[in-house]
Design a protein around this motif. Structure first.
Motif, PDB file in Angstrom:
ATOM      1  N   SER A  59     151.270  30.811  10.628  1.00  0.00           N
ATOM      2  CA  SER A  59     150.382  31.933  10.935  1.00  0.00           C
ATOM      3  C   SER A  59     150.714  32.548  12.285  1.00  0.00           C
ATOM      4  O   SER A  59     150.924  31.838  13.275  1.00  0.00           O
ATOM      5  CB  SER A  59     148.921  31.473  10.942  1.00  0.00           C
ATOM      6  N   GLN A  60     150.741  33.859  12.312  1.00  0.00           N
ATOM      7  CA  GLN A  60     150.965  34.599  13.550  1.00  0.00           C
ATOM      8  C   GLN A  60     149.649  35.110  14.143  1.00  0.00           C
ATOM      9  O   GLN A  60     149.659  35.842  15.130  1.00  0.00           O
ATOM     10  CB  GLN A  60     151.897  35.796  13.282  1.00  0.00           C
ATOM     11  N   LEU A  61     148.532  34.730  13.539  1.00  0.00           N
ATOM     12  CA  LEU A  61     147.228  35.226  13.975  1.00  0.00           C
ATOM     13  C   LEU A  61     146.576  34.270  14.965  1.00  0.00           C
ATOM     14  O   LEU A  61     146.710  33.055  14.850  1.00  0.00           O
ATOM     15  CB  LEU A  61     146.299  35.408  12.771  1.00  0.00           C
ATOM     16  N   SER A  62     145.836  34.829  15.906  1.00  0.00           N
ATOM     17  CA  SER A  62     145.051  34.007  16.828  1.00  0.00           C
ATOM     18  C   SER A  62     143.869  33.404  16.088  1.00  0.00           C
ATOM     19  O   SER A  62     143.525  33.816  14.969  1.00  0.00           O
ATOM     20  CB  SER A  62     144.535  34.866  17.987  1.00  0.00           C
ATOM     21  N   ASP A  63     143.216  32.427  16.709  1.00  0.00           N
ATOM     22  CA  ASP A  63     142.035  31.823  16.093  1.00  0.00           C
ATOM     23  C   ASP A  63     140.947  32.863  15.854  1.00  0.00           C
ATOM     24  O   ASP A  63     140.254  32.831  14.825  1.00  0.00           O
ATOM     25  CB  ASP A  63     141.497  30.697  16.975  1.00  0.00           C
ATOM     26  N   LYS A  66     141.997  35.045  12.875  1.00  0.00           N
ATOM     27  CA  LYS A  66     141.849  34.310  11.617  1.00  0.00           C
ATOM     28  C   LYS A  66     140.380  34.220  11.216  1.00  0.00           C
ATOM     29  O   LYS A  66     140.037  34.434  10.038  1.00  0.00           O
ATOM     30  CB  LYS A  66     142.460  32.910  11.751  1.00  0.00           C
ATOM     31  N   ALA A 173     142.736  43.086  16.831  1.00  0.00           N
ATOM     32  CA  ALA A 173     142.881  41.703  17.299  1.00  0.00           C
ATOM     33  C   ALA A 173     144.037  40.974  16.633  1.00  0.00           C
ATOM     34  O   ALA A 173     144.506  39.959  17.151  1.00  0.00           O
ATOM     35  CB  ALA A 173     141.582  40.932  17.052  1.00  0.00           C
ATOM     36  N   CYS A 174     144.514  41.469  15.492  1.00  0.00           N
ATOM     37  CA  CYS A 174     145.572  40.779  14.764  1.00  0.00           C
ATOM     38  C   CYS A 174     146.925  40.863  15.480  1.00  0.00           C
ATOM     39  O   CYS A 174     147.808  40.039  15.217  1.00  0.00           O
ATOM     40  CB  CYS A 174     145.712  41.350  13.352  1.00  0.00           C
ATOM     41  N   GLY A 243     135.192  36.850  20.928  1.00  0.00           N
ATOM     42  CA  GLY A 243     136.461  37.567  20.918  1.00  0.00           C
ATOM     43  C   GLY A 243     136.329  39.073  20.920  1.00  0.00           C
ATOM     44  O   GLY A 243     137.340  39.790  20.866  1.00  0.00           O
TER      45      GLY A 243
END
Length: 316
Positions: A59-63, A66, A173-174, A243
């Motif tokens: 995964s390239q997404l932050s928590d 996600k 955010a992604c 976030g």
């Protein structure tokens, strides 16, 4: 005292407004296709077809991203429940029926494109996502809409705008221009949906001020996003708020207040009796929301300051 209108009378009186807004929506809506927003070249087979199953390093997404993507997608997934609620409180005939069908078809695109994106890019665990979908959809969504039509259109006005804000901020955010473009497209749909419901509720405020204000105050006092019953919603909601995806300040400033201003709730001079009393209750409710937003921001600022201080200590 003005007589309360029945659900059937409300539907009949407001149908010309619904028809006008169906035509407005169709003139403004843009056709788009989910497959055009998914980077298919990034896809590969999972183990069942000889490939490799998902692991977190893919995964390239932050928590935060996600949590927001999963929450937004599972919300969209529960469309059958929303269709049932809308159809039961509207009508399957005339302009109301046309809207129910069109809205349902458009909303379905959102879950299709988001799931395809997440699976192809391996942004989240597809097994966990599917298990959460099964749990969430099995539970369904059953809001308290005792006022029927007016509760329904009022709730969805605020919910659609909240969803638009959440989708738009999630896209940013992604950290991926493809995801940002995809969710901007979804958010644009949600905004048009919000306008339909907002205009119906605005007309209801003219037609039956006390009944409509009763719905507005009730919905805002008890507002919950339709994903509130999904697995890990509380945890994800905290991440999303911290976030900057969707928090109490955004709920108040970007969702609640703009809608109330459009309805000119506090400028109207045609309220009396119960409607005026409800307007006073609404003012108190907004003051409470402002205080809650300030407390949340102060707590978040303190937490960020502590985290920054810990970072400095770690660096040393």
């Amino acid at each position: 005292m003005t007589r309360e209108l029945t659900q059937l009378e409300l539907l009949r009186e407001l149908e010309p407004v619904a028809e006008e807004n169906v035509h407005r929506h169709l003139s403004m809506a843009k056709d788009w296709h989910p497959h055009d927003y998914v980077p298919w070249d990034d896809g590969r087979n999972f183990a069942a077809l000889g490939g490799v199953d998902w692991d977190p390093t893919q995964s390239q997404l932050s928590d935060v991203a996600k949590a927001a993507m999963v929450t937004n997608l599972l919300t969209e997934d529960n469309l059958p429940s929303y269709h049932r609620v809308i159809a039961e409180n509207f009508s399957r005939d005339g302009a109301w029926g046309t809207w129910v069908g069109r809205w349902t078809a458009e909303e379905n695109k959102h879950s299709v494109v988001m799931r395809d994106y997440l699976v192809v890019t391996r942004g989240v665990d597809p097994v966990a996502l599917e298990n959460a979908r099964m749990t969430h959809m099995t539970a369904g969504f059953n809001p308290d809409l005792q006022e029927g039509l007016l509760d329904a259109v009022t709730y969805v006005t605020f919910q659609e705008l909240a969803t638009r804000v959440s989708h738009r901020n999630t896209g940013r955010a992604c950290g991926d221009p493809i995801a940002d473009r995809m969710l901007a497209r979804v958010a644009a749909d949600e905004n048009l949906h919000m306008m339909f419901y907002r205009n119906i509720t605005g007309a209801a405020l003219d037609l039956a001020p006390a009944q409509a204000m009763r719905a507005v105050v009730k919905i805002l006092a008890n507002f919950q996003m339709p994903g509130a019953t999904m697995p890990q919603f509380r945890r994800n909601a905290v991440l999303i708020a911290k976030g900057g995806i969707y928090d109490l300040r955004q709920h108040l400033d970007d969702v609640v207040l703009p809608v109330l201003r459009t309805w000119k709730v506090f400028e109207r001079n045609d309220f009396n009796g119960e409607a005026e009393t409800l307007r006073e209750e609404l003012d108190e409710l907004l003051n409470g929301l402002r205080a809650d937003a300030e407390r949340f921001e102060e707590a978040r600022d303190r937490a960020l300051a502590r985290a920054a201080e810990r970072g400095k200590v770690t660096v040393r």
